[in-house]
Structure formats: C-alpha cells, structure tokens
Design an enzyme around this catalytic site. Structure first.
Site, mmCIF file in Angstrom:
data_model
loop_
_atom_site.group_PDB
_atom_site.id
_atom_site.type_symbol
_atom_site.label_atom_id
_atom_site.label_comp_id
_atom_site.label_asym_id
_atom_site.label_seq_id
_atom_site.Cartn_x
_atom_site.Cartn_y
_atom_site.Cartn_z
ATOM 1 N N ASP A 41 60.460 21.840 54.437
ATOM 2 C CA ASP A 41 59.863 21.102 56.020
ATOM 3 C C ASP A 41 58.430 21.191 56.432
ATOM 4 O O ASP A 41 58.021 23.179 56.379
ATOM 5 C CB ASP A 41 61.013 21.709 56.527
ATOM 6 C CG ASP A 41 61.949 21.186 57.067
ATOM 7 O OD1 ASP A 41 61.847 20.058 57.635
ATOM 8 O OD2 ASP A 41 62.613 21.916 57.876
ATOM 9 N N THR A 42 57.900 20.704 56.469
ATOM 10 C CA THR A 42 56.370 20.508 55.662
ATOM 11 C C THR A 42 55.775 19.582 56.916
ATOM 12 O O THR A 42 56.395 19.333 57.232
ATOM 13 C CB THR A 42 56.145 20.225 54.416
ATOM 14 O OG1 THR A 42 56.767 20.673 53.726
ATOM 15 C CG2 THR A 42 54.658 20.133 54.559
ATOM 16 N N VAL A 43 54.263 20.267 57.507
ATOM 17 C CA VAL A 43 53.498 20.077 57.874
ATOM 18 C C VAL A 43 51.867 19.817 57.883
ATOM 19 O O VAL A 43 51.701 21.019 56.639
ATOM 20 C CB VAL A 43 53.858 21.102 59.369
ATOM 21 C CG1 VAL A 43 52.917 22.046 59.309
ATOM 22 C CG2 VAL A 43 52.939 20.027 60.840
#
Length: 467
Positions: free
Chosen positions: A275-277
């Site tokens: 779940d990445t930024v």
C-alpha cells in the site's frame, strides 16, 4: 547518486520451525507472523542526517497538524478505504483508529488520527531513538508479546538502514538507475536490456508486436526475480550478471516473436565472486529525490498496535518457507521487497526522477513509461497516461509457483487489434478496470530551457506541484 535501503528485517526469534509447528507452508498476509521491523523511521533520519537542512521537528509539524485536525479524504483513497470495516473485522484497535463510527470514511469526509500525531510528536522530540529504543519500541514489543508476535527490544535496537550503490543499465543512451535487491528494481533493467535488441519505434506503442515482446521479456525477468532476488547480506547474488548486456542477448534468444512462452524457468547467469506512497522532488539546484514507502497489501498486516495510530506492515509475508530458496525466512533477514524508486540520467546529468507504485506492476510500469518516452516520443505526462498492460502469473519470490504462461490484464485504451494479435500468439487476455496498473509520478529536467516537467496520473490521487 546515493541509494538508501531502509527495509526492515525479520525478528530474531522467528524462524521456519514456527511455521512447521503451525502446519503452515506459506506466511499469512495478516497478523503478527507477517511482521518485519518497521524501517521507515530510521530511513527518514538517515536521509535527514545526510541531506537535510531543517529540524526534524519542523518537518514533522504538518503531519502532526493533519493528524490532530484532520484532512478531507480524496476520491480514490476513499475507494481503497471502503472495505476497511471488513479487513478490520477482528482488529478493534484498527477499527477505532481508521473507522469513523464503525465505517470507513467517504470522499470529502474529514479523517483525524490524533494517536498518530502523538507518535509523530514523540519522534519529533526524541528522534529515532524514541521509536527504536524508547517508549514506542517498548509498546510495540509489549503488544507483540500479548498477541503472539515475535518482536523483541533487540530487534528494534539493532535495526539499521543501509546506504547502497544504485545499479544501472544504458538504454539507448539513457542511464536507468535502480536499487539492487532485496528489491525488484533490476527486473526493469533486465527487461530494458532485452527490449533494446528490437526496433520498438517502428512497431508502435500499441502494436501487438511490441506488447508481445514486452510480455515475454517480463516473463524472463520475473522468472529470475523469483529465484535470485533476496537479502544480499545473506546471499551472493548475481546482480551484475542479471543486468548485463551479454545476459540480455542470452535471454532474448529464448523469445519466440510469434508465440507466447507457456513455461519460463529462470535463466542461468554465471555467478562470479562479486500500500504504497511514491513521491519525487527536484529542487532549485536540481537535487533529486525518488522515494517510495509502503505498508504492503492495503493496511499491511491489518494490525494497529494499541493507540500508536499506525498499522504494522506485512512485508514479512514475502519470505519463502522452502529451505533451499535464497529468499527463505531466516532470523534478522530482509524479505524480498516490491517497492522500487528510480532515476534516469543522460550525459551524466539527471533527466528523469520517477516511480510507479503497485506491487508486481512496478518494474512493468517502469519499462512501459520509459519505452513510451524514449522509443515512442511521448512527453512525461503522456507517458503515464498511455494505457498499460500487466502480466500476471509468473513464479513468486515466496517460492509459490503459479501458471508459467499467466494472463495479461489490459486497460480499456489498448486497441482491439493489439488484443487480437496477442491472442493469436497464445496469450490469455482480460480487459480489467481498476487500480492494478500502478501509480506513476515523475519529474523530467529540461536543461535546455531551465524548467521542470511534472507528471501525475488519474489512476491515483496524485498531484504535480511547482513553486
């Protein structure tokens, strides 16, 4: 160029015997067995100590204010959040932290996280020691002990980020830079090396000829990914061989231009001693930062430790449980990671600072974006807007083998003629909408005009800002 690997390691007290006793042949995605030590806080301070100019307390202040006062949830994030009540069904601390009156926040609703603000305030006042040696670490370990986890104070005290040398390949005069394993960045380099042997420009961006070659190059690189990508502190990895031009020639010879491969074993690079930024920033002096951070798999392990305000990630689920796998679970070891920031230089100057979020999609996204710009002449925004494909189904670094031929997800903008051409070559095709095609952000440096070209895309709630 400087590379920083801030990924966390497995607990000292967790080994494969634990899973054997539980009768598990794969690490669960949820719960304490999937935890590795959180590494991002140490990563922030490593970056700050080397390159920062302002006080860390000043840098954390906006996050503390947003946690305390709240922010309106954006459309796409609200969509991701919409199933959180189901994901947190057995996690009361996660429910109280991330739900509002028992429901996920909707678009436009103000979400507050005062517990996270308090955690940030402790970090702002006490530095990374507060997280790894002080009160936060003690609370994490206490929570772990009460909930069948394996964290110890020694795990946190011994965590260190690692400065590494980025690795690269030259693609048609552009030097493309990635970080070495335990991440998957070199898969993009191997794919580019294979594709460099073809005249992609004459084929066209939406042609079945190009898409077929892209898919086959991906299969070859990901077969190597499944076998060779692991923690380099535990293994002698053939990184330089995997990203060499000679190995690309060897791999390219395995591709049939008219037929999809149905079984793709790993290649055989010669192992020598040797779940990445996502965000990208370029400043007035043309210093560039390409940074990616992730809980993995949507709210990570789904577990929020008490009132600390964050979920623990589940990156440990990416270990293999087979004894002979390079990525096998061992104490105090880094698992395979999917997150890969990237840069491109040309004529020894930075040209592009970019990344593409999305698990297995990331190397595929890197290659498609770069081919769009370098081979097909698109600008930095069009390169991200262009419809993408995603091949699914190669072997996994967890040791789990999936269908070798896999199937190809395509976005709606991929031409029907291209799909017919892929089907005729034996590919399995599915038109799939949704968020599986990555999340691209980029800045291109225009040295001739002294300007920056920023790009973001509608697949995510991103923004390009210049000031």
């Amino acid at each position: 160029l400087y590379g920083l690997n801030a990924s966390g390691r497995s607990p000292y007290e967790l080994d494969q015997s634990v899973f054997k006793e539980l009768g598990l042949d794969q690490i669960p995605l949820d719960g304490p067995l999937s935890w590795s030590i959180p590494g991002c806080v140490d990563g922030w301070f490593e970056l700050h100590d080397r390159f920062g100019k302002r006080q860390m307390s000043e840098l954390l202040r906006p996050s503390i204010e947003y946690g305390t006062n709240g922010f309106p949830v954006t459309e796409i994030i609200a969509g991701y959040w919409s199933k959180a009540d189901e994901a947190f069904a057995e996690q009361p601390d996660s429910q109280s932290t991330f739900l509002i009156n028992g429901k996920p926040p909707v678009e436009g609703q103000v979400f507050r996280n005062p517990n996270l603000a308090k955690t940030y305030q402790q970090i702002a006042e006490g530095g990374k020691q507060a997280f790894y040696q002080g009160a936060i670490a003690r609370r994490l370990v206490d929570y772990s002990e009460r909930n069948d986890g394996f964290f110890s104070m020694q795990d946190f005290a011994d965590h260190r980020s690692t400065w590494v040398d980025p690795v690269s390949t030259n693609y048609r005069g552009y030097e493309v830079w990635e970080l070495p394993p335990n991440g998957q960045g070199i898969a993009a380099l191997e794919m580019l090396n294979i594709l460099e042997g073809y005249d992609l420009t004459s084929m066209g961006s939406g042609s079945p000829e190009y898409l077929h070659l892209f898919i086959e190059a991906k299969k070859l690189a990901f077969a190597d990914r499944a076998k060779f990508y692991a923690d380099p502190e535990f293994n002698l990895l053939p990184v330089s061989q995997l990203i060499s031009k000679a190995y690309a020639d060897q791999q390219r010879a395995r591709i049939d231009a008219m037929q999809a491969a149905s079984d793709v074993p790993a290649g055989d690079p010669v192992l020598q001693q040797g779940d990445t930024v996502y965000l990208t920033v370029v400043d007035k002096d043309r210093n560039c930062c390409s940074l990616i951070q992730s809980n993995y798999y949507g709210f990570g392990s789904k577990v929020t430790p008490g009132d600390l305000g964050f979920v623990l990630q589940n990156r440990g689920a990416l270990f293999a449980l087979s004894e002979d796998h390079l990525n096998r679970l061992e104490p105090h070891k880094r698992p395979f990671h999917t997150i890969i920031p990237a840069m491109v230089t040309k004529d020894k100057r930075p040209w592009l600072c970019f990344g593409v979020m999305g698990g297995d999609m990331q190397p595929q996204g890197h290659v498609q974006v770069l081919c769009n710009m370098i081979d097909f002449g698109m600008n930095v925004q069009a390169a991200g807007d262009s419809p993408r494909i995603r091949h699914v189904g190669s072997q996994q670094p967890t040791g789990v083998k999936m269908d070798g031929s896999g199937f190809v997800n395509v976005e709606s903008g991929v031409p029907d003629a291209a799909i017919r051409g892929l089907l005729s070559r034996g590919h399995k095709i599915a038109r799939v909408a949704g968020g599986g095609y990555g999340g691209y952000q980029a800045i291109r440096i225009d040295w001739d005009n002294g300007t920056l070209h920023g790009a973001t895309e509608s697949r995510k709630d991103g923004v390009a800002i210049g000031y």
